[in-house]
Design a protein around this motif. Sequence first.
Motif, PDB file in Angstrom:
ATOM      1  N   GLY A 132      -9.783  11.116   5.958  1.00  0.00           N
ATOM      2  CA  GLY A 132     -10.897  10.822   5.071  1.00  0.00           C
ATOM      3  C   GLY A 132     -11.017  11.880   4.004  1.00  0.00           C
ATOM      4  O   GLY A 132     -10.527  13.011   4.143  1.00  0.00           O
ATOM      5  N   ILE A 133     -11.662  11.512   2.925  1.00  0.00           N
ATOM      6  CA  ILE A 133     -11.880  12.438   1.821  1.00  0.00           C
ATOM      7  C   ILE A 133     -13.135  11.984   1.091  1.00  0.00           C
ATOM      8  O   ILE A 133     -13.402  10.789   0.982  1.00  0.00           O
ATOM      9  CB  ILE A 133     -10.658  12.460   0.861  1.00  0.00           C
TER      10      ILE A 133
ATOM     11  N   ARG B 184      -6.716   7.521  -4.042  1.00  0.00           N
ATOM     12  CA  ARG B 184      -5.269   7.798  -4.188  1.00  0.00           C
ATOM     13  C   ARG B 184      -4.910   9.125  -3.541  1.00  0.00           C
ATOM     14  O   ARG B 184      -3.830   9.264  -2.954  1.00  0.00           O
ATOM     15  CB  ARG B 184      -4.909   7.822  -5.680  1.00  0.00           C
ATOM     16  N   ALA B 185      -5.778  10.112  -3.615  1.00  0.00           N
ATOM     17  CA  ALA B 185      -5.495  11.404  -2.991  1.00  0.00           C
ATOM     18  C   ALA B 185      -5.404  11.272  -1.475  1.00  0.00           C
ATOM     19  O   ALA B 185      -4.541  11.870  -0.827  1.00  0.00           O
ATOM     20  CB  ALA B 185      -6.563  12.413  -3.390  1.00  0.00           C
TER      21      ALA B 185
ATOM     22  N   ALA C 240      -0.718   8.137 -12.019  1.00  0.00           N
ATOM     23  CA  ALA C 240      -1.938   7.411 -11.640  1.00  0.00           C
ATOM     24  C   ALA C 240      -3.173   8.252 -11.886  1.00  0.00           C
ATOM     25  O   ALA C 240      -4.202   7.760 -12.346  1.00  0.00           O
ATOM     26  CB  ALA C 240      -1.850   6.993 -10.168  1.00  0.00           C
ATOM     27  N   VAL C 241      -3.082   9.540 -11.583  1.00  0.00           N
ATOM     28  CA  VAL C 241      -4.219  10.426 -11.791  1.00  0.00           C
ATOM     29  C   VAL C 241      -4.549  10.527 -13.270  1.00  0.00           C
ATOM     30  O   VAL C 241      -5.724  10.487 -13.678  1.00  0.00           O
ATOM     31  CB  VAL C 241      -3.910  11.816 -11.196  1.00  0.00           C
ATOM     32  N   ALA C 242      -3.515  10.633 -14.111  1.00  0.00           N
ATOM     33  CA  ALA C 242      -3.757  10.737 -15.544  1.00  0.00           C
ATOM     34  C   ALA C 242      -4.372   9.462 -16.101  1.00  0.00           C
ATOM     35  O   ALA C 242      -5.204   9.507 -17.015  1.00  0.00           O
ATOM     36  CB  ALA C 242      -2.446  11.053 -16.272  1.00  0.00           C
TER      37      ALA C 242
ATOM     38  N   ARG D 156       0.840  -1.200   0.000  1.00  0.00           N
ATOM     39  CA  ARG D 156       0.000   0.000   0.000  1.00  0.00           C
ATOM     40  C   ARG D 156       0.876   1.252   0.000  1.00  0.00           C
ATOM     41  O   ARG D 156       1.829   1.373   0.756  1.00  0.00           O
ATOM     42  CB  ARG D 156      -0.902   0.002   1.233  1.00  0.00           C
ATOM     43  N   ARG D 157       0.544   2.188  -0.838  1.00  0.00           N
ATOM     44  CA  ARG D 157       1.318   3.420  -0.924  1.00  0.00           C
ATOM     45  C   ARG D 157       1.050   4.279   0.302  1.00  0.00           C
ATOM     46  O   ARG D 157      -0.082   4.474   0.701  1.00  0.00           O
ATOM     47  CB  ARG D 157       0.938   4.210  -2.172  1.00  0.00           C
TER      48      ARG D 157
END
Length: 935
Positions: free
Chosen positions: A543-544, A534-535, A516-518, A380-381
């Motif tokens: 949390g987001i 990912r953010a 990853a976003v792209a 996990r990143r």
Amino acid sequence: MSVSEGVSAMAERRREGGSSRGRLRVLLGAAPGVGKTYEMLGEGRRLRELGRDVVIGVVETHGRAATLAQTQGIEQVPRRIVSHRGVQLDELDLDAVLARRPELALIDEMAHTNAPGSRNAKRWQDVQELLDAGIDVITTVNVQHIESLNAVVEKITGVVQQETVPDEVIRDADEVEVVDLAPQTLRDRLSAGQVYPAERIDAALSNYFRLGNLTALRELALLWLADEVDSALRSYRSQHGIDSAWQTRERVVVALTGGPEGETLLRRGARIAARSAGGELLAVHVTTQDGLRGDRPGALTEQRGLVESLGGSYHQLVGDDVAGTLVEFAQSVDASQLVIGVSRRSRLSAALTGPGIGAEIIRRSGDIDVHIVTHSAAGRRGPLPTIRGGALGWRRQLIGFAVALIGGPLLSWLLFSLKAPGSITSDVLSYQLLVVVVALIGGLRPALFAAVLSGFTLDFLFVEPLFTVTIADPLHALALVLYVVIAVLVSIVVDQAARRARAAQRASGEAELLAAVAGNVLRGDSAPTALVARAREAFGLSGIRLLSPDGDVLAVDGEPLGGNVAGGDPEHTPHDAGGLAARAAAAAAGGPDARAAGAAAGASAPAEGARLPRPPRVESVPVGIGADGRPRAVLELHGGDLDAAGRRLLDAIVAQLAAAIEHTDLRETAKEAAVLAETDQVRSALLSALSHDLRRPLAAAVAAVGGLRGAHRLSAEDRAELVETADESLATLSRLVTDLLDVSRVQAGVLAVSLGRVDAGGGVVSALDELSLGPDEVELALDPALPPLRADPVLLQRVLVNLLTNAVRHSPAGERVIVSTSRLGERAEIRVADRGEGIPEDQRESAFLPFQRHGDTDNTTGLGLGLALSRGFAEGMGGTLTAEDTPGGGLTMVVSLPLDDAGLDASTLPDPGAEYDILRTSHREPRSDDEGGTR
């Protein structure tokens, strides 16, 4: 004698019989017609030629010429004739075979039920008596008659088996041989009339002998025999004391810890097991005897369900030695593969506590292959590295102080023990090495501490005067200063290297995040969820979530704080619309408090005098701008502040989120446009049909009525002809309008359906009566034991009328349409088969569209609504309407409807191996009107 008593007696005789008992050979087949009886007779002929005394006890040829020819030359014991309810039945004459006492008896259809009044209820019990008498037996049985597979076969074929053989009887056989035949080859034999008579071929091919059914039954037979061979192999190894594993088949054991990686491991293990035929999947969880291991019962329950859905088995073991218990289980089941997850521990934890369970499993596994599978929990990143503050973390600094405090005294003790005149140089260099080591580990602060400590220690223990901190020689003071300078220089180098390494890690993390976003924006519906997850990982937030302008949650990850949400469930509780609008407006305005606008919005005012805790940190960021100037969405960040670099990355993520949301909106718009285009196409087809099909009967009716107005000039015959023309035209017009209204109701989803218990045969007869079709046009093959359907009788009749009209119209002259009913699981099927030219497979779905005629060339047979209406009616009743090829050429329409559960009676269900009468019904002569429906 009951079945259970027969099995018990058989086992007792088996233990006492010894070598005097006859040998049993069972020929196992996947379905009728594979050649079991033919093979049995061929083996009997071969053994007879070798001098064995062989007789036929009973054989069922089913009228097959090849099977009958195999009986020639082999003595047959006459059968016993039994009269039951006025019907003469011929059965195996057990006493005659025992009196004849041959070396080998051929007994067909082991699962057969004997006629009432026989000594034994089942034929397999007769076989046991022959074996007890020392007579060898060769017999046949189909896989659907094995008792343990009864429920499985019912799910596959939809038919309940009435005649079964206990598994113990077949397992106790000296030899079990599968008589195998490829499914398509069996269907070809059936089509050629080598299995059933011609009148039963179509019904058999369309029901029990479907290609999927035969394939599943074949696999079932092979796997059952493989399991029996495996059991025999284990018994052999146990009897001969063989402990080493014989990996005769692929068995994959997956170790589960209850962690999130379990699903990944199970799916990988299932793929490994599926690479070879007959592979097995076994999932194992080991818990300690004290029960203190941190298991997650909820996760284990979900993973157990996944194991069962993948066709595997779940095992729970208890043992303090996890690695030993796991390897011991794998060896006990002769496992060939062992799948474990890569450790979730950090490198420091692994260095302090040893290599872990994985390494121990590998060491003990022996011949078992061990797969260590990486997973998201291990890889996990983490959040992006920060560059604020010191370059070295507090852990490294603590380790540096610890090395100085422990290494300094130990070094002093060692040097003082080895002290000698002239050793001051080596002492100084040793302490200098300690300072450099501490500087490399902990940086500036620990290095300064080590330099000062080592300088005073060197002066106290090794420099005259001893045991004082007095510095008599200025050079010694210079040495202490040099200690500090060297420590500072080395620390600066280490600090800069650490900063550059952290900056490189940060840049690498940012590049990975941007890549990853792209890529995530191309995922369609999953793009917002992936970007949000990912953010949160990258910024280390609690949390987001992404909210729509109306307050609906579009995506969520982690555990968003609930202080600004009424209720507290961030995933399901609607957000306060006013608070959201306030935060979006503040965020869009870009004021000094824009980023923190969400911290207080939506919060209720505290009561007077009450002291509330400081509200949690919540940032709201607008995502995109809609046509009305409002944000397309709002991104809420919970539980952390972002630095300048983080905000630059956040802007990139927000831009991609805006693009993903816009992409989603465009896709929804495209779907709406497609619906409008389809509606416009239907409208155009309707106008085209109305311009011709309605105008023709309307013009005929108008002309007939106009002619009737001049009735004083018409003869009686002309007047009658005009009245008949007007009547036919108005009736045709009425049917067309009714079909158009029904199509509108079906497409609008407002079709009125009144479900009830309906007899399928009665529905077929009613449709035939309406069309006035008789036995010259239609052949019936109705199942009299079929339970009632759950359907609307009026709609069902209209469906059958449309299908029969099409089938009769497209059947060649002299060929009859075949209508059959059958049961498939908990559903009933009504099949209407013709021998016409059929419809190509790639055009079948388009045939069910409104205003489609076969070839779109015939404008004299209606609007082309027949099949569209029929499918709509069938689906409205909870059923389906599909098209299939008729064996031998033509098209078969299959109406599948649910059975009425209240009317199910197990005693009325047919035996799949038994014959049932073909119901033939006569009707009136057909009429010429064919307006019921078109292809």
